[in-house]
Motif scaffolding. Structure first.
Motif, PDB file in Angstrom:
ATOM      1  N   UNK A 101       0.831  -1.193   0.000  1.00 43.07           N
ATOM      2  CA  UNK A 101       0.000   0.000   0.000  1.00 43.07           C
ATOM      3  C   UNK A 101       0.871   1.250   0.000  1.00 43.07           C
ATOM      4  N   UNK A 102       0.305   2.332  -0.487  1.00 44.37           N
ATOM      5  CA  UNK A 102       0.990   3.619  -0.466  1.00 44.37           C
ATOM      6  C   UNK A 102       1.115   4.131   0.966  1.00 44.37           C
ATOM      7  N   UNK A 103       2.013   5.092   1.214  1.00 42.07           N
ATOM      8  CA  UNK A 103       2.132   5.640   2.574  1.00 42.07           C
ATOM      9  C   UNK A 103       0.815   6.166   3.138  1.00 42.07           C
ATOM     10  N   UNK A 104      -0.048   6.750   2.279  1.00 39.55           N
ATOM     11  CA  UNK A 104      -1.326   7.244   2.794  1.00 39.55           C
ATOM     12  C   UNK A 104      -2.408   6.164   2.825  1.00 39.55           C
ATOM     13  N   UNK A 105      -2.083   4.950   2.399  1.00 40.96           N
ATOM     14  CA  UNK A 105      -3.002   3.832   2.466  1.00 40.96           C
ATOM     15  C   UNK A 105      -4.077   3.802   1.403  1.00 40.96           C
ATOM     16  N   UNK A 106      -4.051   4.731   0.445  1.00 41.05           N
ATOM     17  CA  UNK A 106      -5.147   4.833  -0.520  1.00 41.05           C
ATOM     18  C   UNK A 106      -4.865   4.130  -1.843  1.00 41.05           C
ATOM     19  N   UNK A 107      -3.609   3.824  -2.129  1.00 43.80           N
ATOM     20  CA  UNK A 107      -3.244   3.182  -3.394  1.00 43.80           C
ATOM     21  C   UNK A 107      -2.635   1.827  -3.084  1.00 43.80           C
ATOM     22  N   UNK A 108      -2.996   0.811  -3.851  1.00 45.78           N
ATOM     23  CA  UNK A 108      -2.513  -0.536  -3.548  1.00 45.78           C
ATOM     24  C   UNK A 108      -2.262  -1.328  -4.824  1.00 45.78           C
ATOM     25  N   UNK A 109      -1.183  -2.089  -4.808  1.00 49.98           N
ATOM     26  CA  UNK A 109      -0.964  -3.101  -5.831  1.00 49.98           C
ATOM     27  C   UNK A 109      -1.133  -4.470  -5.189  1.00 49.98           C
ATOM     28  N   UNK A 110      -1.783  -5.369  -5.906  1.00 51.00           N
ATOM     29  CA  UNK A 110      -1.918  -6.756  -5.495  1.00 51.00           C
ATOM     30  C   UNK A 110      -1.351  -7.642  -6.588  1.00 51.00           C
TER      31      UNK A 110
END
Length: 619
Positions: free
Chosen positions: A31-40
């Motif tokens: 996840x991104x540092x702000x928790x809003x973007x993610x790769x799976x």
């Protein structure tokens, strides 16, 4: 031998559909540092390596394939993930050659050690706020030193119907629904479904072929391809980064324009002081032309002049000698004159164009010679930015030019991938349909949301002067935009080395009231804000250097009426805004108004028009 790629894609589509939940096997994620973007990332039940990207828990890319073809083997098929590594990175670095003083480089990284048949490889993914970047790494393989990548199997399966702003190298942009896409589109490519705005890009290409996006086999999907080349690999080979940036507005994409820089490693802890940004005027190929340009540059706060193609003879002939200047130019005299005439003790530097024919044959000979002459910089022409061999040569040449202390501008089909972070002497490059090709206002107002997301571009402004032949015969037609738009775009378009008067003869410019804006506008900035904009319709950008703000606003092919909020000004200070805008007879009108934080400046631009503003603190 494994199945060809179209069969592999069929396997993926059988295994994973857009409507199903995540595959049963383990999902590896970051996840991104702000928790809003993610790769799976996962391995499907048919052992195909796949990934998807989410924004605020909503898929932006559905499950898409990863991998490439190496020595005939489909890497990404028959996959096992052997190891997972996670780490966080937090960094802030100064960037005096950019759009902002400081660049924040914070991300979380996922590294997956994978095995595909007999081939070991890694996937490295970095997740930033709003962006994801990933690349493939090939460690040394058993039994072979060199491999050959003939195809890349990276795909981008979108979750909705998107329109892509298709272009290739220096062409115009064609908005195309993905299902109707017939041509390839260059990195970076911008897409939108009206709700999300995506930029699919590339970073850190030092030894790969030029890659493009093509229509995928699945509806609303894209694939990476390089049709004209293959890629030789060796131990610890790293592909370029593939990047996906996500915004909810067109102007929101600008926050990712420094992403390629963030993905490249610096060669030194700071930018050397000898690297000087600036503006230039191109000289005619005579001694007097060079002297006149230096006088003009000194008067109008330009830092460089350029001798373009022809100063050593016909550029494509192998018999033309780049160590010998044509008889019409006394090069030592011009270079010395520039050193003596500079403004406030700073010299006016001379930049020399050298074509690929001479560069490839004699670069190692030319660099020490030009250093002895006192040359300030080079412009590479007609380089090969398409093949692995050409791109690899260019990366080595950039370093050599850096080592000799020259600034550099690369022209024609080369586009940036962030290497200015590694070699900051690479101030700019072309890879853009610039003003010398007389593009229209639609093109001009698409560029800030597309090509400029890759980095600086040398647009080669062709501002008209009072010579009627110049004004009426630029490529047998008048410029398709107003003078006010030309002024405004010098703020909107970012390039640390900015060519302002490309076709201008300095003795023909006597309209000082119009061109004084060019005398003041900088080329690098302490702070930048995209204020308003829609792709192909209009754009407004504010940038600060020191205590002075510059604002450029441009309209596309339709009128634009709006307001510019001055929220970026400091509180409790008064400012004076000098507004340069189109008049009713094809010229530029100037007016001065007092402004403060909280005010708004009205904008009422005719189609193809523009407005440029300088905002100074009042004493």
């Amino acid at each position: 031998m494994t199945a060809p790629f179209h069969q592999i894609v069929s396997i993926i589509l059988l295994a994973v559909s857009l409507t199903t939940a995540a595959p049963k096997p383990t999902i590896y994620q970051s996840n991104s540092p702000d928790g809003k973007t993610r790769i799976e990332v996962a391995v499907s039940d048919r052992k195909v390596l796949i990934y998807r990207i989410l924004s605020a828990n909503e898929p932006v890319l559905n499950w898409s394939s990863l991998g490439f073809q190496l020595n005939g083997e489909a890497v990404g098929q028959n996959v096992a993930i052997k190891k997972q590594s996670l780490r966080s990175h937090k960094e802030q670095f100064a960037w005096p050659l950019g759009e902002n003083d400081l660049i924040q480089n914070n991300y979380n990284e996922l590294i997956l050690d994978c095995q595909s048949g007999a081939i070991a490889f890694q996937i490295i993914a970095r997740v930033f706020d709003g962006s994801v970047a990933f690349r493939y790494v090939l460690p040394k393989q058993k039994g072979t030193e060199v491999g050959l990548i003939r195809e890349e199997h990276t795909t981008f399966v979108l979750t909705d119907k998107y329109t892509i702003y298709q272009y290739n190298e220096e062409t115009v942009f064609t908005p195309t629904v993905l299902t109707d896409l017939q041509k390839t589109s260059d990195f970076p490519s911008t897409l939108t479904n009206g709700r999300f705005f995506l930029s699919i890009g590339e970073a850190d290409n030092q030894s790969y072929a030029k890659s493009v996006l093509t229509k995928g086999v699945y509806p609303n999907s894209l694939s990476v391809a390089f049709h004209k080349d293959s890629v030789k690999t060796k131990a610890d080979f790293r592909t370029p980064w593939r990047t996906i940036s996500i915004a909810t507005s067109a102007i929101g994409l600008h926050q990712f324009s420094d992403l390629p820089l963030r993905l490249c490693a610096p060669m030194a802890p700071s930018v050397p002081n000898w690297i000087k940004p600036g503006k230039l005027i191109r000289s005619s190929l005579t001694t007097q032309g060079g002297l006149n340009c230096i006088d003009f540059a000194a008067k109008h706060n330009l830092q460089y002049i350029m001798f373009d193609a022809g100063w050593y003879g016909a550029e494509f002939r192998t018999t033309s000698d780049p160590t010998q200047v044509i008889s019409a130019i006394d090069m030592p005299r011009v270079i010395q004159y520039g050193k003596e005439k500079g403004r406030s003790g700073a010299p006016v530097g001379v930049i020399l164009y050298v074509n690929r024919v001479a560069l490839r044959a004699r670069l190692d000979e030319l660099l020490p010679l030009y250093k002895k002459w006192g040359v300030a910089g080079l412009k590479f022409g007609f380089v090969d930015g398409l093949t692995q061999e050409g791109i690899t040569w260019l990366a080595g040449a950039i370093k050599k030019v850096y080592d000799y202390g020259f600034i550099l501008d690369i022209h024609d089909n080369y586009k940036p991938t962030g290497l200015s972070r590694t070699y900051p002497n690479l101030l700019t490059q072309e890879g853009i349909r610039g003003n010398e090709n007389n593009p229209d206002a639609f093109h001009n107002t698409v560029l800030p949301f597309t090509r400029f997301l890759a980095g600086a571009a040398d647009y080669t402004f062709c501002y008209p002067n009072t010579n009627r032949y110049f004004t009426d015969n630029l490529y047998k037609t008048k410029l398709q935009v107003s003078k006010g738009q030309q002024l405004a775009l010098s703020v909107v378009y970012f390039s640390p080395l900015q060519a302002i008067f490309w076709y201008g003869n300095p003795t023909d410019y006597n309209d000082e009231g119009e061109i004084e804006f060019f005398s003041r506008v900088p080329t690098v900035w302490n702070e930048s804000h995209y204020l308003a904009g829609e792709i192909g319709n209009y754009i407004s950008v504010a940038r600060r250097q020191g205590k002075t703000w510059y604002v450029g606003s441009a309209a596309g092919l339709a009128d634009w009426t709006g307001t510019i909020p001055l929220h970026f000004l400091e509180s409790d200070k008064l400012y004076q805004a000098t507004v340069y805008e189109d008049d009713s007879v094809g010229g530029v009108h100037k007016r001065v108004v007092d402004v403060k934080r909280g005010d708004s400046i009205p904008v009422s631009l005719k189609a193809k028009g523009g407005q440029a503003i300088i905002i100074d603190e009042k004493n």
